[in-house]
Design a protein around this motif. Structure first.
Motif, PDB file in Angstrom:
ATOM      1  N   ALA A  67       2.278   8.272 -24.207  1.00  0.00           N
ATOM      2  CA  ALA A  67       3.014   9.121 -25.136  1.00  0.00           C
ATOM      3  C   ALA A  67       3.116  10.603 -24.817  1.00  0.00           C
ATOM      4  CB  ALA A  67       2.163   9.044 -26.534  1.00  0.00           C
ATOM      5  N   VAL A  68       2.030  11.024 -23.896  1.00  0.00           N
ATOM      6  CA  VAL A  68       2.251  12.481 -23.320  1.00  0.00           C
ATOM      7  C   VAL A  68       3.044  12.600 -22.506  1.00  0.00           C
ATOM      8  CG1 VAL A  68       0.677  14.107 -22.259  1.00  0.00           C
ATOM      9  CG2 VAL A  68      -0.333  12.978 -24.258  1.00  0.00           C
ATOM     10  N   MET A  69       3.002  11.618 -21.055  1.00  0.00           N
ATOM     11  CA  MET A  69       3.643  11.642 -20.135  1.00  0.00           C
ATOM     12  C   MET A  69       5.278  11.543 -20.598  1.00  0.00           C
ATOM     13  SD  MET A  69       1.865  12.364 -17.890  1.00  0.00           S
ATOM     14  CE  MET A  69       2.775  12.061 -16.454  1.00  0.00           C
ATOM     15  N   ALA A  70       5.874  10.951 -21.615  1.00  0.00           N
ATOM     16  CA  ALA A  70       7.076  10.654 -22.103  1.00  0.00           C
ATOM     17  C   ALA A  70       7.558  11.987 -22.711  1.00  0.00           C
ATOM     18  CB  ALA A  70       7.075   9.804 -23.097  1.00  0.00           C
ATOM     19  N   GLU A  71       6.746  12.815 -23.020  1.00  0.00           N
ATOM     20  CA  GLU A  71       7.260  14.309 -23.627  1.00  0.00           C
ATOM     21  C   GLU A  71       6.799  15.577 -23.052  1.00  0.00           C
ATOM     22  OE1 GLU A  71       9.006  14.459 -26.167  1.00  0.00           O
ATOM     23  OE2 GLU A  71       9.486  12.137 -26.533  1.00  0.00           O
ATOM     24  N   VAL A  72       5.678  15.632 -22.139  1.00  0.00           N
ATOM     25  CA  VAL A  72       5.077  16.754 -21.643  1.00  0.00           C
ATOM     26  C   VAL A  72       5.389  16.917 -20.280  1.00  0.00           C
ATOM     27  CG1 VAL A  72       3.240  18.253 -21.574  1.00  0.00           C
ATOM     28  CG2 VAL A  72       3.502  16.814 -23.525  1.00  0.00           C
ATOM     29  N   PRO A  73       5.884  17.884 -19.654  1.00  0.00           N
ATOM     30  CA  PRO A  73       6.167  18.097 -18.313  1.00  0.00           C
ATOM     31  C   PRO A  73       4.785  18.584 -17.707  1.00  0.00           C
ATOM     32  CG  PRO A  73       7.333  19.797 -19.320  1.00  0.00           C
ATOM     33  CD  PRO A  73       6.818  18.953 -20.447  1.00  0.00           C
ATOM     34  N   LEU A  74       4.132  17.500 -17.138  1.00  0.00           N
ATOM     35  CA  LEU A  74       2.958  17.847 -16.498  1.00  0.00           C
ATOM     36  C   LEU A  74       3.120  17.613 -14.848  1.00  0.00           C
ATOM     37  CD1 LEU A  74       0.230  15.634 -18.672  1.00  0.00           C
ATOM     38  CD2 LEU A  74       0.759  18.256 -18.596  1.00  0.00           C
ATOM     39  N   SER A  75       2.229  18.704 -14.063  1.00  0.00           N
ATOM     40  CA  SER A  75       2.267  18.901 -12.690  1.00  0.00           C
ATOM     41  C   SER A  75       0.968  17.924 -12.258  1.00  0.00           C
ATOM     42  CB  SER A  75       2.001  20.160 -12.242  1.00  0.00           C
ATOM     43  OG  SER A  75       3.121  21.160 -12.846  1.00  0.00           O
ATOM     44  N   ILE A  76      -0.056  17.945 -13.128  1.00  0.00           N
ATOM     45  CA  ILE A  76      -1.428  17.463 -12.415  1.00  0.00           C
ATOM     46  C   ILE A  76      -2.199  16.622 -13.708  1.00  0.00           C
ATOM     47  CG2 ILE A  76      -3.735  17.765 -11.507  1.00  0.00           C
ATOM     48  CD1 ILE A  76      -2.375  20.471 -10.444  1.00  0.00           C
ATOM     49  N   LEU A  77      -2.530  15.595 -13.282  1.00  0.00           N
ATOM     50  CA  LEU A  77      -3.555  14.875 -14.434  1.00  0.00           C
ATOM     51  C   LEU A  77      -5.123  15.178 -13.933  1.00  0.00           C
ATOM     52  CD1 LEU A  77      -1.785  11.423 -14.715  1.00  0.00           C
ATOM     53  CD2 LEU A  77      -1.460  13.302 -16.180  1.00  0.00           C
ATOM     54  N   GLN A  78      -5.644  15.584 -15.137  1.00  0.00           N
ATOM     55  CA  GLN A  78      -7.061  15.971 -14.919  1.00  0.00           C
ATOM     56  C   GLN A  78      -7.960  14.787 -15.761  1.00  0.00           C
ATOM     57  OE1 GLN A  78      -8.515  20.044 -15.725  1.00  0.00           O
ATOM     58  NE2 GLN A  78     -10.464  19.522 -16.197  1.00  0.00           N
ATOM     59  N   LEU A  79      -8.854  14.112 -15.186  1.00  0.00           N
ATOM     60  CA  LEU A  79      -9.651  13.177 -15.924  1.00  0.00           C
ATOM     61  C   LEU A  79     -11.152  13.824 -15.703  1.00  0.00           C
ATOM     62  CD1 LEU A  79      -8.326   9.996 -13.870  1.00  0.00           C
ATOM     63  CD2 LEU A  79      -7.525  11.130 -16.060  1.00  0.00           C
ATOM     64  N   HIS A  80     -11.458  13.839 -17.092  1.00  0.00           N
ATOM     65  CA  HIS A  80     -12.763  14.647 -17.275  1.00  0.00           C
ATOM     66  C   HIS A  80     -13.693  13.548 -18.019  1.00  0.00           C
ATOM     67  CE1 HIS A  80     -14.049  18.860 -17.233  1.00  0.00           C
ATOM     68  NE2 HIS A  80     -15.141  18.365 -17.636  1.00  0.00           N
ATOM     69  N   GLY A  81     -13.422  12.254 -18.065  1.00  0.00           N
ATOM     70  CA  GLY A  81     -14.330  11.509 -18.716  1.00  0.00           C
ATOM     71  C   GLY A  81     -15.261  10.713 -17.689  1.00  0.00           C
ATOM     72  N   LYS A  82     -15.488   9.509 -18.063  1.00  0.00           N
ATOM     73  CA  LYS A  82     -16.178   8.558 -16.923  1.00  0.00           C
ATOM     74  C   LYS A  82     -15.251   7.558 -16.262  1.00  0.00           C
ATOM     75  CE  LYS A  82     -20.401   8.791 -19.974  1.00  0.00           C
ATOM     76  NZ  LYS A  82     -21.317   8.190 -20.786  1.00  0.00           N
ATOM     77  N   GLU A  83     -14.028   8.064 -16.111  1.00  0.00           N
ATOM     78  CA  GLU A  83     -12.951   7.111 -15.334  1.00  0.00           C
ATOM     79  C   GLU A  83     -13.622   6.643 -13.800  1.00  0.00           C
ATOM     80  OE1 GLU A  83     -11.126  10.158 -17.844  1.00  0.00           O
ATOM     81  OE2 GLU A  83     -12.341  10.532 -16.319  1.00  0.00           O
ATOM     82  N   THR A  84     -13.430   5.663 -13.757  1.00  0.00           N
ATOM     83  CA  THR A  84     -13.928   4.726 -12.412  1.00  0.00           C
ATOM     84  C   THR A  84     -13.019   5.547 -11.256  1.00  0.00           C
ATOM     85  OG1 THR A  84     -12.700   2.760 -12.697  1.00  0.00           O
ATOM     86  CG2 THR A  84     -14.878   2.752 -13.492  1.00  0.00           C
ATOM     87  N   PRO A  85     -13.434   5.316  -9.885  1.00  0.00           N
ATOM     88  CA  PRO A  85     -12.567   5.554  -8.746  1.00  0.00           C
ATOM     89  C   PRO A  85     -11.109   4.452  -8.837  1.00  0.00           C
ATOM     90  CG  PRO A  85     -14.750   5.689  -8.141  1.00  0.00           C
ATOM     91  CD  PRO A  85     -14.672   5.087  -9.437  1.00  0.00           C
ATOM     92  N   GLU A  86     -11.541   3.380  -9.363  1.00  0.00           N
ATOM     93  CA  GLU A  86     -10.311   2.519  -9.452  1.00  0.00           C
ATOM     94  C   GLU A  86      -9.205   2.909 -10.327  1.00  0.00           C
ATOM     95  OE1 GLU A  86     -13.700   0.656  -7.597  1.00  0.00           O
ATOM     96  OE2 GLU A  86     -13.793   1.563  -9.671  1.00  0.00           O
ATOM     97  N   ARG A  87      -9.712   3.428 -11.669  1.00  0.00           N
ATOM     98  CA  ARG A  87      -8.764   3.865 -12.669  1.00  0.00           C
ATOM     99  C   ARG A  87      -8.346   5.078 -11.901  1.00  0.00           C
ATOM    100  NH1 ARG A  87      -5.671   3.059 -17.029  1.00  0.00           N
ATOM    101  NH2 ARG A  87      -5.921   4.540 -18.746  1.00  0.00           N
ATOM    102  N   VAL A  88      -8.732   6.093 -11.430  1.00  0.00           N
ATOM    103  CA  VAL A  88      -8.175   6.995 -10.652  1.00  0.00           C
ATOM    104  C   VAL A  88      -7.277   6.778  -9.930  1.00  0.00           C
ATOM    105  CG1 VAL A  88      -8.569   9.262  -9.291  1.00  0.00           C
ATOM    106  CG2 VAL A  88     -10.270   8.836 -10.907  1.00  0.00           C
ATOM    107  N   SER A  89      -7.409   5.721  -9.067  1.00  0.00           N
ATOM    108  CA  SER A  89      -6.260   5.287  -8.135  1.00  0.00           C
ATOM    109  C   SER A  89      -5.252   4.778  -8.937  1.00  0.00           C
ATOM    110  CB  SER A  89      -6.881   4.271  -7.183  1.00  0.00           C
ATOM    111  OG  SER A  89      -7.790   4.904  -6.296  1.00  0.00           O
ATOM    112  N   GLU A  90      -5.446   4.010 -10.039  1.00  0.00           N
ATOM    113  CA  GLU A  90      -4.372   3.312 -10.755  1.00  0.00           C
ATOM    114  C   GLU A  90      -3.544   4.389 -11.298  1.00  0.00           C
ATOM    115  OE1 GLU A  90      -4.115   1.142 -15.227  1.00  0.00           O
ATOM    116  OE2 GLU A  90      -6.001   1.389 -14.239  1.00  0.00           O
TER     117      GLU A  90
END
Length: 214
Positions: free
Chosen positions: A73-96
Motif C-alpha cells: 500500500a505504501v510503495m504504491a503511493e509514496v515515493p521512497l528512496s530507502i526502506l528502514q526496518l526498525h523491528g525484529k525483521e530477520t536477515p532473510e526478511r531484509v534480503s527478501e
C-alpha cells in the motif's frame, strides 16, 4: 570533524518540517509508518510530504515488522528512496524486501551492551546500511525515538561491511561529542529536535545539522 557528515531527521509530520530540512541541508527525511508512534503518518500524509522532497533529500520510510499488505500500500503511493526496518525483521526478511522493491534497505539494530554487537555484523551482510540505535527498554511501546542514548564507547573505532548511521538520544548539544567518540559519518535524530512528541522544531533542526557538520 568531517564537514560531510550526513544527517537524517526522522518522524516528519508537517510540510514545514520538510522546509526546515531543506533549509538546514539535511540528507535524509524519515516518514514513520508505525501506528503506535506519535510521529506516524498516513499514506496520504506521507505522499504529500514525500513529493515535496527535493532530489538531494532522500525519503526514508520507517517500518516496524511490516506485513506485505502495508508495504504494498505504501510503495504504491509514496515515493521512497530507502526502506528502514526498525523491528525484529530477520536477515532473510531484509534480503527478501531488498530484492522485491529494488530499494536500499537500512536495518536498525538496538545496542545496550557488547552482546548486541554481533547482530550488526549479521545484518551488515544483507542490508545496504545499518542504523546503530539505543536498544529500547523491555516495556517500551516504541522500538526507537525514545530519546535514549547508549554507551557510545561500545562502538568506538568499529566498522561494518556497509555504511552505518548513529542514533539514540542525540541532540544539538551532544551530537558533536557522539561523532567525535564513535567516528560516525551519519547521524539520525527524532525526539532530540522536537518541541513536543511528533512536533519538529525548525530551530533545533538547524542547530543539530550545524553541530553535526561543523
Amino acid at each position: 570533524m568531517p564537514a560531510d557528515t550526513r544527517v537524517k531527521i526522522c518522524g516528519l509530520t508537517r510540510p514545514q518540517d520538510v522546509e526546515a530540512l531543506v533549509a538546514a541541508k539535511a540528507a535524509y527525511g524519515g516518514l514513520v509508518f508505525f501506528p503506535k508512534s506519535p510521529r506516524a503518518v498516513s499514506i496520504e500524509q506521507a505522499r504529500a510530504l514525500a513529493v515535496a522532497f527535493p532530489p538531494e533529500l532522500a525519503s526514508v520510510g520507517l517500518f516496524v515488522d511490516p506485513d506485505d499488505a502495508l508495504l504494498e500500500a505504501v510503495m504504491a503511493e509514496v515515493p521512497l528512496s530507502i526502506l528502514q526496518l526498525h523491528g525484529k525483521e530477520t536477515p532473510e526478511r531484509v534480503s527478501e524486501l531488498r530484492a522485491r522493491y529494488g530499494l536500499p534497505v537500512m536495518k536498525a539494530v538496538g545496542v545496550a551492551s557488547a552482546e548486541d554487537l554481533p547482530a550488526l555484523a549479521d545484518y551488515g551482510r544483507v542490508a545496504d546500511m545499518l542504523l546503530v540505535d539505543a536498544k529500547a527498554p523491555k516495556d517500551a511501546v516504541l522500538p526507537g525515538g525514545n530519546g535514549l542514548a547508549f554507551d557510545w564507547r561500545l562502538i568506538a573505532g568499529r566498522r561494518w561491511p556497509v555504511p552505518w548511521m548513529l542514533a539514540g538520544g542525540l541532540t544539538p548539544e551532544n551530537v558533536r561529542d557522539a561523532i567525535a567518540l564513535t567516528g560516525a559519518r551519519q547521524v539520525d535524530v527524532s525526539s532530540g529536535v522536537e518541541s513536543a512528541p511528533g512536533v519538529k522544531d525548525a530551530d533545533a533542526i538547524a542547530r543539530f545539522v550545524a553541530a553535526a557538520t561543523a
